[in-house]
Design a protein around this motif. Structure first.
Motif, PDB file in Angstrom:
ATOM      1  N   ARG A   1      35.919  28.066  46.700  1.00 60.10           N
ATOM      2  CA  ARG A   1      35.982  29.222  47.599  1.00 60.10           C
ATOM      3  C   ARG A   1      34.598  29.568  48.127  1.00 60.10           C
ATOM      4  NH1 ARG A   1      38.920  34.478  45.377  1.00 60.10           N
ATOM      5  NH2 ARG A   1      36.945  34.713  44.271  1.00 60.10           N
TER       6      ARG A   1
ATOM      7  N   LYS B   1      34.456  35.443  51.108  1.00 61.58           N
ATOM      8  CA  LYS B   1      33.886  36.446  50.200  1.00 61.58           C
ATOM      9  C   LYS B   1      32.428  36.659  50.589  1.00 61.58           C
ATOM     10  CE  LYS B   1      34.740  37.727  45.384  1.00 61.58           C
ATOM     11  NZ  LYS B   1      35.903  38.604  45.548  1.00 61.58           N
TER      12      LYS B   1
ATOM     13  N   TYR C   1      32.175  43.844  52.477  1.00 62.47           N
ATOM     14  CA  TYR C   1      32.090  44.974  51.548  1.00 62.47           C
ATOM     15  C   TYR C   1      31.377  46.153  52.190  1.00 62.47           C
ATOM     16  CZ  TYR C   1      34.399  42.604  47.826  1.00 62.47           C
ATOM     17  OH  TYR C   1      35.377  42.002  47.075  1.00 62.47           O
TER      18      TYR C   1
ATOM     19  N   GLU D   1      45.473  44.045  52.311  1.00 61.06           N
ATOM     20  CA  GLU D   1      44.941  44.068  50.947  1.00 61.06           C
ATOM     21  C   GLU D   1      44.778  45.491  50.454  1.00 61.06           C
ATOM     22  OE1 GLU D   1      42.075  41.207  49.306  1.00 61.06           O
ATOM     23  OE2 GLU D   1      41.451  40.970  51.377  1.00 61.06           O
TER      24      GLU D   1
ATOM     25  N   SER E   1      42.857  35.372  46.715  1.00 57.97           N
ATOM     26  CA  SER E   1      42.526  35.725  45.325  1.00 57.97           C
ATOM     27  C   SER E   1      42.970  34.630  44.364  1.00 57.97           C
ATOM     28  CB  SER E   1      43.225  37.039  44.973  1.00 57.97           C
ATOM     29  OG  SER E   1      43.452  37.147  43.585  1.00 57.97           O
ATOM     30  N   ILE E   2      42.084  34.275  43.452  1.00 57.91           N
ATOM     31  CA  ILE E   2      42.394  33.258  42.446  1.00 57.91           C
ATOM     32  C   ILE E   2      43.347  33.848  41.398  1.00 57.91           C
ATOM     33  CG2 ILE E   2      41.377  31.760  40.665  1.00 57.91           C
ATOM     34  CD1 ILE E   2      38.817  31.783  42.612  1.00 57.91           C
ATOM     35  N   THR E   3      43.206  35.143  41.163  1.00 58.69           N
ATOM     36  CA  THR E   3      44.129  35.828  40.245  1.00 58.69           C
ATOM     37  C   THR E   3      45.545  35.778  40.818  1.00 58.69           C
ATOM     38  OG1 THR E   3      42.312  37.332  39.775  1.00 58.69           O
ATOM     39  CG2 THR E   3      44.480  37.964  38.931  1.00 58.69           C
TER      40      THR E   3
ATOM     41  N   THR F   1      39.996  39.590  39.797  1.00 59.00           N
ATOM     42  CA  THR F   1      39.302  39.275  38.548  1.00 59.00           C
ATOM     43  C   THR F   1      38.985  40.500  37.696  1.00 59.00           C
ATOM     44  OG1 THR F   1      38.366  37.249  39.436  1.00 59.00           O
ATOM     45  CG2 THR F   1      37.144  38.286  37.643  1.00 59.00           C
TER      46      THR F   1
HETATM   47  C1  PLP Z   1      37.211  38.903  45.213  1.00 64.32           C
HETATM   48  C2  PLP Z   1      38.274  39.541  46.052  1.00 64.32           C
HETATM   49  C3  PLP Z   1      39.625  39.563  45.651  1.00 64.32           C
HETATM   50  C4  PLP Z   1      40.094  39.047  44.325  1.00 64.32           C
HETATM   51  O1  PLP Z   1      39.909  37.691  44.141  1.00 64.32           O
HETATM   52  P1  PLP Z   1      39.933  37.061  42.679  1.00 64.32           P
HETATM   53  O2  PLP Z   1      39.584  35.646  42.897  1.00 64.32           O
HETATM   54  O3  PLP Z   1      41.304  37.239  42.147  1.00 64.32           O
HETATM   55  O4  PLP Z   1      38.931  37.811  41.881  1.00 64.32           O
HETATM   56  C5  PLP Z   1      40.547  40.112  46.521  1.00 64.32           C
HETATM   57  N1  PLP Z   1      40.178  40.641  47.703  1.00 64.32           N
HETATM   58  C6  PLP Z   1      38.890  40.656  48.104  1.00 64.32           C
HETATM   59  C7  PLP Z   1      38.555  41.257  49.420  1.00 64.32           C
HETATM   60  C8  PLP Z   1      37.905  40.111  47.292  1.00 64.32           C
HETATM   61  O5  PLP Z   1      36.638  40.136  47.700  1.00 64.32           O
END
Ligand code: PLP
Length: 338
Positions: free
Chosen positions: A80, A183, A188, A219, A244-246, A282
């Motif tokens: 990612r 990411k 952010y 989201e 999301s990896i989760t 995460t």
């Molecule tokens: C990091 C993130 C997530 C969650 O991703 P994971 O890999 O599950 O930690 C979801 N949305 C956004 C905008 C993120 O930056």
């Protein structure tokens, strides 16, 4: 070292012993370097400071009952981060180098991995940014990759519980063809005002709709959304959300539990039909949703009346945490023992 009260640390930065770095200069990545210094010396015209050339990742290491330390799905984070780098014209880091640096940072800071049973874990933050000067809007030539780690406390201090979220149409996090799927730090920055507004109203976070039509769910804060109904796990398909990896892991576990998994557009009104809903990432694994208030229409979508998560959220949460801490068999080889 002063004793750390593992179950009472929050999600903040705590100084550890070492960070691991790697620099891209003269067209190639160098060797991994180990640093004790928490500061970096950088040119004041570095592209990360002016044009937002910065990407990051977030993953965790867990200490098991067997004393072993497991890192969860770091190969996915490595991939990612490459995708994020490509998304904002930055140099990509080889996948092996990413994993080598993460393992090194965890091993060197082993004494900061919280003990089994504390509910705490070691948060790992790999990040990469442009360090060479540019005044024109152009990508940097040189890059710095760093892995820092910090122990973080259990997300749910009073036990696994639900919280309220709010839909506010006055804010967008990312555009359909923008950088939402990467990411990057810039996303952010773009979400801070909205997040603070939602917090000031007593919500745990804001719920974003698709920026073009304001019709579909994108989201919740920095977490993916999923809803449960009729034995089905439904999660949004959108070009402006972060994969999301989760969420990806929960979809596998949901299927394993016999649920149907659907990844598709979810109209806002469909929220009324879900039996359970959650935000996943995460930090919390699953943050079950008590209700979602629509700030503009005043409609309230309620998923829990007693503050308790629904049975499927509960099962998914404990299953995934179980794999992370080594209590459940790791059927998919998601963890790396260091
Ligand atoms: C990091 C993130 C997530 C969650 O991703 P994971 O890999 O599950 O930690 C979801 N949305 C956004 C905008 C993120 O930056």
């Amino acid at each position: 070292m002063k004793e750390i009260d593992w179950s009472n640390i929050g999600f903040g930065y705590m100084k550890t012993d070492f960070n691991v770095r790697c620099t891209f200069t003269d067209g190639k990545w160098g060797e991994l370097e180990v640093h004790e210094d928490e500061y970096i010396n950088m040119h004041m015209a570095a592209t990360c400071l002016h044009y937002g050339q910065e990407v990051f990742e977030g993953l965790k290491a867990f200490k098991g009952k067997d004393g072993k330390i497991r890192i969860f799905r770091m190969d996915e984070n490595a991939k990612r981060m490459q995708s994020s780098c490509e998304g904002i014209l930055m140099e990509t880091l080889p996948l092996e180098k990413f994993q080598e640096a993460v393992i090194k940072a965890v091993k060197l800071n082993e004494r900061f991995v919280p003990p089994y049973g504390s509910g705490a874990s070691l948060y790992i933050r790999p990040f990469l940014f442009g360090i060479s000067p540019q005044l024109g809007v152009n990508p940097a030539k040189d890059y710095l990759f760093i892995v820092l780690v910090s122990p973080v406390g259990p997300y749910f201090k009073g036990g696994f519980a639900t919280t309220p979220f709010v839909i506010m149409r006055q804010y967008d996090r990312s555009a359909p063809l923008g950088t939402g799927k990467y990411k990057v730090g810039g996303n952010y920055a773009a979400s801070l005002v909205a997040g603070q507004h939602a917090h000031s109203l007593g919500y745990s976070n804001i719920f974003y709709l698709d920026a073009r039509e304001k019709k579909y769910i994108d989201e919740c804060g920095a977490a993916n959304f999923f809803g449960i109904k009729n034995n089905t796990y439904v999660t949004p398909k959108s070009t402006s959300i972060l994969p999301s990896i989760t969420n990806k892991s929960l979809m596998v576990l949901a299927k394993e539990m016999g649920l149907t998994v659907e990844q598709r557009s979810i109209p806002v009104e469909e929220l009324a039909t879900f039996e359970e809903a959650g935000a996943c990432g995460t930090a919390a694994v699953i943050s079950p949703i008590e209700r979602i208030d629509d700030f503009d229409t005043k409609i309230s979508y309620v998923f829990s009346k007693d503050g308790k998560p629904g049975p499927i959220c509960d099962k998914l949460f404990h299953k995934l945490q179980g794999i992370q801490y080594g209590d459940e068999p790791d059927l998919y080889s998601w963890t790396t023992v260091v």
